[in-house]
Design a protein around this motif. Sequence first.
Motif, mmCIF file in Angstrom:
data_model
loop_
_atom_site.group_PDB
_atom_site.id
_atom_site.type_symbol
_atom_site.label_atom_id
_atom_site.label_comp_id
_atom_site.label_asym_id
_atom_site.label_seq_id
_atom_site.Cartn_x
_atom_site.Cartn_y
_atom_site.Cartn_z
ATOM 1 N N TRP A 1 -10.364 -2.773 12.921
ATOM 2 C CA TRP A 1 -8.874 -2.661 13.353
ATOM 3 C C TRP A 1 -8.504 -2.187 12.090
ATOM 4 N N THR A 2 -8.381 -2.737 11.542
ATOM 5 C CA THR A 2 -8.044 -3.052 9.788
ATOM 6 C C THR A 2 -7.797 -1.453 9.344
ATOM 7 N N VAL A 3 -9.517 -0.997 8.550
ATOM 8 C CA VAL A 3 -9.733 0.120 8.681
ATOM 9 C C VAL A 3 -8.782 1.363 8.981
ATOM 10 N N GLU A 4 -8.800 1.305 10.613
ATOM 11 C CA GLU A 4 -8.222 1.797 11.519
ATOM 12 C C GLU A 4 -6.859 2.150 11.443
ATOM 13 N N THR A 5 -6.088 1.154 10.955
ATOM 14 C CA THR A 5 -4.833 1.122 11.093
ATOM 15 C C THR A 5 -4.292 1.597 9.479
ATOM 16 N N VAL A 6 -5.111 1.347 8.551
ATOM 17 C CA VAL A 6 -4.679 1.842 7.288
ATOM 18 C C VAL A 6 -5.265 3.570 7.168
ATOM 19 N N ALA A 7 -6.550 4.329 7.930
ATOM 20 C CA ALA A 7 -6.646 5.083 7.529
ATOM 21 C C ALA A 7 -5.769 6.092 8.232
ATOM 22 N N ALA A 8 -5.623 5.457 9.625
ATOM 23 C CA ALA A 8 -4.158 5.908 10.294
ATOM 24 C C ALA A 8 -3.144 6.515 9.675
ATOM 25 N N ARG A 9 -2.538 5.339 9.380
ATOM 26 C CA ARG A 9 -0.683 5.332 8.054
ATOM 27 C C ARG A 9 -1.247 6.358 7.500
ATOM 28 N N PHE A 10 -2.373 6.622 5.860
ATOM 29 C CA PHE A 10 -2.852 7.742 5.526
ATOM 30 C C PHE A 10 -2.885 8.993 5.610
ATOM 31 N N SER A 11 -3.581 9.345 6.819
ATOM 32 C CA SER A 11 -3.970 10.010 7.135
ATOM 33 C C SER A 11 -3.867 11.651 6.895
ATOM 34 N N LEU B 1 1.352 -1.535 0.392
ATOM 35 C CA LEU B 1 0.371 -0.161 0.355
ATOM 36 C C LEU B 1 1.337 1.058 -0.028
ATOM 37 N N ASP B 2 2.002 1.318 0.958
ATOM 38 C CA ASP B 2 2.480 2.103 0.930
ATOM 39 C C ASP B 2 3.237 2.317 -0.795
ATOM 40 N N ASP B 3 3.430 1.618 -1.561
ATOM 41 C CA ASP B 3 4.074 1.690 -2.637
ATOM 42 C C ASP B 3 3.024 2.761 -3.696
ATOM 43 N N ALA B 4 1.467 2.177 -3.846
ATOM 44 C CA ALA B 4 0.830 2.483 -4.302
ATOM 45 C C ALA B 4 0.515 3.701 -3.581
ATOM 46 N N VAL B 5 0.712 3.852 -2.828
ATOM 47 C CA VAL B 5 -0.229 5.498 -2.562
ATOM 48 C C VAL B 5 1.338 6.518 -2.926
ATOM 49 N N LEU B 6 2.254 6.027 -3.003
ATOM 50 C CA LEU B 6 3.583 7.099 -3.160
ATOM 51 C C LEU B 6 3.765 7.425 -4.642
ATOM 52 N N TRP B 7 3.558 5.334 -5.463
ATOM 53 C CA TRP B 7 3.246 6.178 -7.367
ATOM 54 C C TRP B 7 2.284 7.052 -7.531
ATOM 55 N N CYS C 1 -3.646 12.236 -2.267
ATOM 56 C CA CYS C 1 -3.847 11.705 -3.178
ATOM 57 C C CYS C 1 -5.048 10.790 -2.955
ATOM 58 N N ILE C 2 -4.919 10.725 -1.848
ATOM 59 C CA ILE C 2 -6.653 9.087 -1.353
ATOM 60 C C ILE C 2 -7.324 10.250 -1.404
ATOM 61 N N VAL C 3 -8.753 10.134 -1.772
ATOM 62 C CA VAL C 3 -9.750 10.926 -1.925
ATOM 63 C C VAL C 3 -11.322 9.796 -0.959
ATOM 64 N N GLU D 1 2.926 10.388 -7.387
ATOM 65 C CA GLU D 1 4.059 11.149 -7.779
ATOM 66 C C GLU D 1 3.524 10.461 -9.885
ATOM 67 N N GLU D 2 2.312 10.139 -9.883
ATOM 68 C CA GLU D 2 1.831 10.138 -11.383
ATOM 69 C C GLU D 2 0.235 10.888 -11.524
ATOM 70 N N GLY D 3 0.641 11.746 -10.072
ATOM 71 C CA GLY D 3 -0.460 12.700 -10.264
ATOM 72 C C GLY D 3 -2.339 11.951 -9.512
ATOM 73 N N LEU D 4 -2.397 10.377 -9.352
ATOM 74 C CA LEU D 4 -3.597 9.730 -9.659
ATOM 75 C C LEU D 4 -4.148 10.011 -8.324
ATOM 76 N N THR D 5 -5.303 10.100 -8.494
ATOM 77 C CA THR D 5 -6.510 9.725 -6.805
ATOM 78 C C THR D 5 -7.021 8.158 -6.698
ATOM 79 N N VAL D 6 -7.181 8.370 -5.157
ATOM 80 C CA VAL D 6 -6.963 6.546 -5.157
ATOM 81 C C VAL D 6 -7.907 6.775 -4.182
#
Length: 277
Positions: free
Chosen positions: A65-75, A15-21, A79-81, A24-29
């Motif tokens: 727990w999974t949802v909150e872990t991911v939300a916190a990590r990418f808060s 997920l870290d890689d995908a969000v970073l890419w 690019c995340i919409v 870099e490419e100007g995409l929304t997630v």
Amino acid sequence: AAAEPYVRGRGLGYLDDAVLWAEEEGLTVVLDLHGAPGSQNGEQTSGLEYPDWDPSHFDADAAVWTVETVAARFSNRSCIVAFELLNEPRLGTTALLEYYRRGSEAVRRHMPPERVAVVINLYFFQHMATQAWASFDWRMPARRHPNLVYDLHTYTCFLERGRGNDASLPLWLYTGPLVELYAALLSITVRPAFAGEWSLCLPWYGAAAATFRAMNPPEQRALRTGFASRQADALTRGDRLGGHFWTWKAPHEDDKDSWDFAEIVRRGFIGRGEWAV
């Protein structure tokens, strides 16, 4: 035990890689819990194909727990919409409502409504047009759950699959009127809605499949091209929010004409000006 087997590994790293890419490419997630602990449906779309699955296997606590872990990590990632709480669940309305409330609150502890939408997948036709839909509207009011939107998967091809070769609906119905009917649901959900998944898949069973097999290649090509254009138009008409073609690349050759967006564009079934690549 209900959450097993559930693959553990470098998931967050991917997920870290995908969000970073994407940045870099100007995409929304749109983040999406596509496979929940214990599975939300027992099908391969959840990462766990289990014929004896039942709703009690779904581990709501672990999913939240999974949802909150991911939300916190990418808060803080711009690019995340949106964050979709669960993909294609086969769960009862009461269980879904409780999970969606908890999942929405988990996202909101880290991602504000001004920047990130919370997405609920209205899966199965009965979740789109009966008491389940009304429950989500009434019991998750906008004043408490702002920027909550709906996701509908507008696959006409699955309508009669349970009947197999006894399915009798004609091919023209799948590629014409049903496209308009499914897309029209996007306009009557009360909340904003988009088609989280659509494709060019046609029925592989019954009368519709027989009709398609009897066509010559130019006729088959014209049908797929018209099917693509009709969906692209219907899903973006008026106040409808469009959506996402599923998927970008399909691994099997037999799926290239139906599920592989890159190949579908290359083959000219849909033009670059008709749908964002």
